[in-house]
Design an enzyme around this catalytic site. Structure first.
Site, PDB file in Angstrom:
ATOM      1  N   GLU A 189       7.585 -16.461  -0.904  1.00  0.00           N
ATOM      2  CA  GLU A 189       8.773 -17.303  -0.733  1.00  0.00           C
ATOM      3  C   GLU A 189       9.217 -17.910  -2.064  1.00  0.00           C
ATOM      4  O   GLU A 189      10.405 -17.879  -2.404  1.00  0.00           O
ATOM      5  CB  GLU A 189       8.467 -18.414   0.277  1.00  0.00           C
ATOM      6  CG  GLU A 189       9.674 -19.175   0.753  1.00  0.00           C
ATOM      7  CD  GLU A 189       9.315 -20.131   1.883  1.00  0.00           C
ATOM      8  OE1 GLU A 189       9.302 -21.354   1.652  1.00  0.00           O
ATOM      9  OE2 GLU A 189       9.025 -19.646   2.995  1.00  0.00           O
ATOM     10  N   GLU A 221      17.469  -5.303   2.932  1.00  0.00           N
ATOM     11  CA  GLU A 221      17.369  -5.254   4.398  1.00  0.00           C
ATOM     12  C   GLU A 221      16.366  -6.283   4.917  1.00  0.00           C
ATOM     13  O   GLU A 221      16.600  -6.942   5.935  1.00  0.00           O
ATOM     14  CB  GLU A 221      16.975  -3.839   4.838  1.00  0.00           C
ATOM     15  CG  GLU A 221      18.052  -2.784   4.665  1.00  0.00           C
ATOM     16  CD  GLU A 221      18.290  -2.399   3.202  1.00  0.00           C
ATOM     17  OE1 GLU A 221      19.387  -1.907   2.899  1.00  0.00           O
ATOM     18  OE2 GLU A 221      17.358  -2.587   2.367  1.00  0.00           O
ATOM     19  N   GLU A 224       0.841  -1.185   0.000  1.00  0.00           N
ATOM     20  CA  GLU A 224       0.000   0.000   0.000  1.00  0.00           C
ATOM     21  C   GLU A 224       0.882   1.242   0.000  1.00  0.00           C
ATOM     22  O   GLU A 224       2.074   1.156   0.318  1.00  0.00           O
ATOM     23  CB  GLU A 224      -0.938  -0.013   1.208  1.00  0.00           C
ATOM     24  CG  GLU A 224      -1.929  -1.162   1.175  1.00  0.00           C
ATOM     25  CD  GLU A 224      -2.888  -1.171   2.367  1.00  0.00           C
ATOM     26  OE1 GLU A 224      -2.773  -0.275   3.233  1.00  0.00           O
ATOM     27  OE2 GLU A 224      -3.736  -2.080   2.422  1.00  0.00           O
ATOM     28  N   GLU A 256       9.968  -8.115  -4.214  1.00  0.00           N
ATOM     29  CA  GLU A 256       9.835  -9.254  -3.277  1.00  0.00           C
ATOM     30  C   GLU A 256      10.652  -9.039  -2.008  1.00  0.00           C
ATOM     31  O   GLU A 256      11.126  -9.996  -1.391  1.00  0.00           O
ATOM     32  CB  GLU A 256      10.237 -10.586  -3.944  1.00  0.00           C
ATOM     33  CG  GLU A 256       9.634 -10.828  -5.302  1.00  0.00           C
ATOM     34  CD  GLU A 256       8.127 -10.973  -5.270  1.00  0.00           C
ATOM     35  OE1 GLU A 256       7.529 -10.761  -4.210  1.00  0.00           O
ATOM     36  OE2 GLU A 256       7.554 -11.278  -6.325  1.00  0.00           O
ATOM     37  N   ARG A 289      35.997  -4.268 -29.413  1.00  0.00           N
ATOM     38  CA  ARG A 289      36.480  -2.908 -29.226  1.00  0.00           C
ATOM     39  C   ARG A 289      38.003  -2.897 -29.084  1.00  0.00           C
ATOM     40  O   ARG A 289      38.552  -3.653 -28.273  1.00  0.00           O
ATOM     41  CB  ARG A 289      35.828  -2.325 -27.970  1.00  0.00           C
ATOM     42  CG  ARG A 289      36.336  -0.954 -27.547  1.00  0.00           C
ATOM     43  CD  ARG A 289      35.929   0.121 -28.519  1.00  0.00           C
ATOM     44  NE  ARG A 289      36.168   1.445 -27.946  1.00  0.00           N
ATOM     45  CZ  ARG A 289      36.167   2.564 -28.635  1.00  0.00           C
ATOM     46  NH1 ARG A 289      35.948   2.525 -29.945  1.00  0.00           N
ATOM     47  NH2 ARG A 289      36.367   3.720 -28.046  1.00  0.00           N
ATOM     48  N   ILE A 340      32.664  -1.474 -19.043  1.00  0.00           N
ATOM     49  CA  ILE A 340      33.419  -2.029 -20.168  1.00  0.00           C
ATOM     50  C   ILE A 340      32.976  -1.385 -21.476  1.00  0.00           C
ATOM     51  O   ILE A 340      33.796  -1.144 -22.368  1.00  0.00           O
ATOM     52  CB  ILE A 340      33.257  -3.562 -20.206  1.00  0.00           C
ATOM     53  CG1 ILE A 340      34.097  -4.204 -19.085  1.00  0.00           C
ATOM     54  CG2 ILE A 340      33.666  -4.131 -21.573  1.00  0.00           C
ATOM     55  CD1 ILE A 340      33.886  -5.689 -18.923  1.00  0.00           C
ATOM     56  N   HIS A 341      31.701  -1.053 -21.590  1.00  0.00           N
ATOM     57  CA  HIS A 341      31.204  -0.407 -22.806  1.00  0.00           C
ATOM     58  C   HIS A 341      31.644   1.049 -22.915  1.00  0.00           C
ATOM     59  O   HIS A 341      31.501   1.652 -23.986  1.00  0.00           O
ATOM     60  CB  HIS A 341      29.662  -0.459 -22.845  1.00  0.00           C
ATOM     61  CG  HIS A 341      29.109  -1.758 -23.325  1.00  0.00           C
ATOM     62  ND1 HIS A 341      29.071  -2.899 -22.546  1.00  0.00           N
ATOM     63  CD2 HIS A 341      28.566  -2.111 -24.522  1.00  0.00           C
ATOM     64  CE1 HIS A 341      28.511  -3.878 -23.226  1.00  0.00           C
ATOM     65  NE2 HIS A 341      28.200  -3.435 -24.431  1.00  0.00           N
ATOM     66  N   ARG A 384      10.477 -15.172  -4.387  1.00  0.00           N
ATOM     67  CA  ARG A 384      11.857 -14.734  -4.182  1.00  0.00           C
ATOM     68  C   ARG A 384      12.822 -15.592  -4.985  1.00  0.00           C
ATOM     69  O   ARG A 384      13.854 -15.102  -5.454  1.00  0.00           O
ATOM     70  CB  ARG A 384      12.203 -14.768  -2.693  1.00  0.00           C
ATOM     71  CG  ARG A 384      11.581 -13.610  -1.937  1.00  0.00           C
ATOM     72  CD  ARG A 384      11.938 -13.564  -0.477  1.00  0.00           C
ATOM     73  NE  ARG A 384      11.317 -12.374   0.111  1.00  0.00           N
ATOM     74  CZ  ARG A 384      10.666 -12.357   1.267  1.00  0.00           C
ATOM     75  NH1 ARG A 384      10.565 -13.469   1.980  1.00  0.00           N
ATOM     76  NH2 ARG A 384      10.134 -11.238   1.723  1.00  0.00           N
TER      77      ARG A 384
END
Length: 406
Positions: A261, A388, A131, A384, A289, A358-359, A264
């Site tokens: 559960e 923390e 909510e 989900e 590259r 890297i790009h 997750r």
């Protein structure tokens, strides 16, 4: 297919399912994902293709028209789909959680009514706990379901937030407080009930007393619709209490937590898929590259970064597979699921950032796929349950397991 994120001990059927899904991702999702994401367009053709593959019924029992597969099979499919475009895996995840809750907690009538149509994708699910004012504190919900003694129906009132598939779904599992009938002082989580709310897809007033205001504009995770849900005297018959009006009333918190559960594990799988795609993009770009006369993959600093990325991809995948297998064995897996979700989401963020580095400057361009992944990865840190919350779950379970004899 590279060496990373391989899973030992799969059956021939599981390997065939994964091969089919992987082929679909490579041919039907990756080529169009970035374009659709930039337009924030719902991937209708992709969803129809997944229906045909039976993905919406992967874990629904065969007696209800599903494939009756394991959580592991489902999670590995989600990993592949998220590798193509994370938003598509989100469309499936909420549907899967509602189907799982019905399978585990629904009455026989509820299962027979919903599951066969969920297996085909005709009915697509969303679930709603959060909510606007409560965040991760589910016990503080204020949405209420009040029994109408004259009819036996429940009248639902309140505002919900962060519904994935809120607009496109036609079945929403909604958690509300139902305090009546519970003694004063009853723990808040023991006075909640899950209601199975059927509605028309779309936005606005989708049934009397129920409004889906519109899509929430997000930084990433586009394509899939994320919405609010507003109930104002929404009338729900008692037979749409998950588990039945007698057995299911007051059990909503436990039913939702059971669904979260397994959800997750799904989020962990998504993190694994996005991280693997970021690694694939980085290792390919690094070989194409050139700087200072050689491919940047030949520079030791880039090799070190690729090595660190690969280790994180492999570690997250292994933990996710272990959590899925623990649940499939019938054992409690909240510790393993919390660990997998926490590690996979954190590592996903780090692997994507390394690929972005890297790009170089091209990573900041919308022409390159890594730009999209860079905006998508942060959602997994929140979905989900935040890091923390996962650490709280992990810490409490570890104290249960290692309780001091003193």
């Amino acid at each position: 297919m590279g060496r990373l994120a391989q899973t030992e001990g799969l059956t021939e059927v599981q390997r065939e399912i994964l091969s089919t899904v992987r082929s679909f991702v490579d041919k039907e999702i990756i080529p169009v994902a970035t374009e659709l994401e930039h337009r924030d367009e719902y991937p209708g053709d992709i969803v129809e293709g997944l229906k045909e593959l039976g993905v919406f019924g992967l874990m629904i029992p065969e007696e209800y028209g599903g494939l009756g597969e394991s959580l592991l099979t489902y999670a590995l499919c989600v990993e592949e789909i998220a590798r193509g475009w994370m938003s598509v895996s989100g469309i499936i995840n909420t549907h899967f959680i509602v189907a799982y809750m019905l399978k585990q907690h629904g009455t026989r009538e509820q299962k027979e009514h919903f599951l066969p149509r969920m297996a085909t994708g005709e009915v697509r699910g969303a679930f709603s706990m959060s909510e606007p004012a409560l965040g991760s504190d589910v016990s503080a919900i204020t949405s209420k379901g009040v029994l109408d003694a004259a009819t036996g129906d429940f009248l639902l009132t309140g505002q919900k937030m962060w519904l994935t598939n809120g607009g496109t779904a036609n079945l929403v599992a909604v958690l509300c407080r139902t305090d009546e009938g519970h003694p004063e002082g009853t723990a808040p989580h023991k006075s909640m009930t899950t209601f199975l709310v059927e509605k028309e897809p779309g936005f606005g007033e989708v049934r009397p007393g129920l409004t889906i205001p519109g899509k929430i504009d997000k930084m990433g995770y586009k394509g899939v619709d994320t919405t609010e849900l507003i109930m104002d005297g929404l009338r729900i018959p008692a037979d749409r209490v998950l588990g039945g009006a007698e057995q299911g009333r007051g059990r909503g918190f436990y039913q939702m937590m059971d669904g979260v559960e397994v959800g997750r594990v799904n989020v962990a799988a998504r993190g694994c898929g996005v991280a693997r795609r970021a690694f694939e993009l980085a290792v390919d770009y690094a070989q194409q590259r050139h700087t200072f006369g050689k491919a940047i993959a030949q520079h030791q600093a880039v090799q070190f970064r690729l090595a660190e990325m690969a280790v994180k991809v492999e570690a997250a995948h292994a933990l996710m597979v272990g959590a899925a297998r623990k649940k499939d064995s019938g054992q409690r897996n909240d510790l393993e699921a919390g660990m997998a979700k926490y590690l996979a989401s954190e590592y996903c963020k780090e692997v994507v950032e390394s690929a972005f580095r890297i790009h170089g400057g091209y990573g900041y361009s919308k022409e390159y796929e890594i730009e999209r992944l860079y905006r998508e990865a942060p959602m997994l840190l929140i979905g989900e349950g935040t890091a923390e919350i996962q650490k709280m779950i992990i810490g409490r379970r570890l104290l249960e397991e290692y309780r001091s004899a003193g």
